[in-house]
Design a protein around this motif. Structure first.
Motif, mmCIF file in Angstrom:
data_model
loop_
_atom_site.group_PDB
_atom_site.id
_atom_site.type_symbol
_atom_site.label_atom_id
_atom_site.label_comp_id
_atom_site.label_asym_id
_atom_site.label_seq_id
_atom_site.Cartn_x
_atom_site.Cartn_y
_atom_site.Cartn_z
ATOM 1 N N LEU A 76 0.833 -1.199 0.000
ATOM 2 C CA LEU A 76 0.000 0.000 0.000
ATOM 3 C C LEU A 76 0.872 1.255 0.000
ATOM 4 C CD1 LEU A 76 -2.982 0.813 0.070
ATOM 5 C CD2 LEU A 76 -2.875 0.717 2.580
ATOM 6 N N LEU A 77 1.937 1.236 0.772
ATOM 7 C CA LEU A 77 2.861 2.368 0.857
ATOM 8 C C LEU A 77 3.498 2.676 -0.494
ATOM 9 C CD1 LEU A 77 4.473 4.455 2.488
ATOM 10 C CD2 LEU A 77 6.047 2.616 3.132
ATOM 11 N N SER A 78 3.766 1.652 -1.261
ATOM 12 C CA SER A 78 4.396 1.872 -2.575
ATOM 13 C C SER A 78 3.489 2.642 -3.523
ATOM 14 C CB SER A 78 4.794 0.529 -3.195
ATOM 15 O OG SER A 78 3.641 -0.226 -3.554
ATOM 16 N N THR A 79 2.181 2.688 -3.225
ATOM 17 C CA THR A 79 1.230 3.416 -4.083
ATOM 18 C C THR A 79 0.927 4.807 -3.545
ATOM 19 O OG1 THR A 79 -0.812 2.726 -2.927
ATOM 20 C CG2 THR A 79 0.126 1.192 -4.564
ATOM 21 N N ALA A 80 1.489 5.175 -2.391
ATOM 22 C CA ALA A 80 1.102 6.398 -1.682
ATOM 23 C C ALA A 80 2.056 7.552 -1.975
ATOM 24 C CB ALA A 80 1.036 6.141 -0.186
#
Length: 371
Positions: A76-80
């Motif tokens: 999820l962090l990689s998309t934020a």
């Protein structure tokens, strides 16, 4: 922008709500037990306390203490674009979601860390009232001779949330990536103490409690009428002269400058109070406004909301509208714990069956409106 919230209670959740009000995609990542505010009842209703700072965002419940949960969070962090958190730095490091780890996963992340006292003392527990006490502002709040007083709302949390949102927007607009934004509650309160801080810095004396009155302007305070209170806010000398005309006290024009009024504060205030007691609140508001004297009735919160509140009702909850015209509308009411776990994880490529399997294993939590 996509914002991940690792937040609890007020400061980080409110900062993310502000970003959500402006149209950003906010995903609240909660532990299985949820945000602490979910557990507190307001007026006997569970959920209102939480709803006040958690709208226009989606809730995903992930157990970050589990290896599999941390892996999901990193996806999820990689998309934020942004992470906003008010967890203590030691807890963030222990979970593996601190700034250093976030940059490893996403080299372009904006990481906003809210702490009570700055990252050097970031592991000290901090709540609104304890920060106010240590900032000096609680000592300035209340009436002379009385005890220090808490502010009516959680002002340290609220102003820090606003400072955090401003910092995130600036970093995003400046394309500063990666960046660690350190937003301390205590230093925010010192910054917002304005002229009182400058009196200390440049005059060497510490201001004292003055109740509803201004420390440096007279008259600038609440006055009791026959049935309530009126706040009179005289900022300059011409306004004072108009006040004298409005209350029929030509003699008070002898105190035509603010410096004279400050020196004779007790006399000036007592004479104005004597006149104010003769009429009702609404009568004085009518008279003072006709003379263009800055004033306002002291309303209860209920009166203020009925008079000025702009409200959107969703389900059983009434929400106050965001005050700025840039508001995109109430797109999402406050989420149930894990209400959007399936939705968000499906966006990452997981199937519903995989999410349900992880929920059975306790790695994630799916919606539970009762939580």
């Amino acid at each position: 922008m996509r914002v991940l919230e690792l937040g609890n209670n007020i400061s980080a959740p409110l900062a993310c709500t502000i970003l959500g009000e402006l149209g950003e995609d906010v995903i609240k990542v909660e532990p299985p037990q949820g945000d602490d505010r979910r557990k507190i009842e307001l007026e006997g209703v569970k959920g209102l306390y939480f709803a006040s700072v958690n709208r226009n965002k989606r809730s995903v419940s992930i157990d970050l203490k589990r290896k599999e949960g941390l892996e999901i969070f990193e996806e999820l962090l990689s998309t934020a674009d942004v992470v906003v958190t008010n967890y203590r730095p030691r807890a963030l490091s222990k979970l593996g979601v601190d700034f250093e780890e976030a940059v490893r996963v996403n080299p372009k992340v904006i990481y906003c860390s809210i702490t009570g006292y700055g990252r050097r003392e970031g592991d000290r527990p901090a709540y609104d009232a304890t920060v106010l006490a240590e900032s000096g502002l609680m000592d300035l709040t209340g009436y002379p001779g009385g005890p220090p007083s808490k502010f009516a709302t959680s002002i340290a949390d609220v102003t820090t949330a606003m400072m955090a949102a401003i910092s995130v927007l600036h970093a995003y607009a400046s394309d500063r990536r990666p960046v660690l934004l350190d937003v301390p509650m205590l230093q925010t309160q010192l910054y917002l103490s304005l002229e009182d801080a400058y009196a200390v810095l440049n005059g060497g004396t510490s201001p004292t409690r003055t109740g509803s009155a201004h420390r440096y302007l007279v008259p600038y305070q609440a006055f009791r009428t026959s049935d309530g209170y009126v706040y009179v806010a005289v900022f300059n000398d011409s306004q004072f002269l108009r006040l004298c005309d409005a209350i029929g006290r030509e003699d008070l024009k002898a105190y035509s400058t603010n410096s004279k009024r400050v020196r004779a504060k007790e006399i000036v205030v007592a004479e104005i109070q004597r006149e104010m007691e003769r009429e009702t609140r609404d009568r004085w508001i009518d008279v003072l406004r006709r003379y263009d004297v800055p004033c306002a009735p002291v309303l209860t919160l209920g009166e203020a909301i009925r008079r000025y509140g702009e409200v959107t009702e969703v389900g059983a909850i009434k929400y106050l509208n965001f005050p700025l015209q840039t508001w995109v509308g109430l797109r999402r009411p406050s989420p149930g714990l894990g209400e959007h776990t399936v939705e968000v994880l499906e966006e990452l490529g997981y199937s519903r069956e995989e999410v349900e399997d992880m929920a059975r294993k306790g790695i994630v939590k799916m919606m539970d409106r009762r939580a």
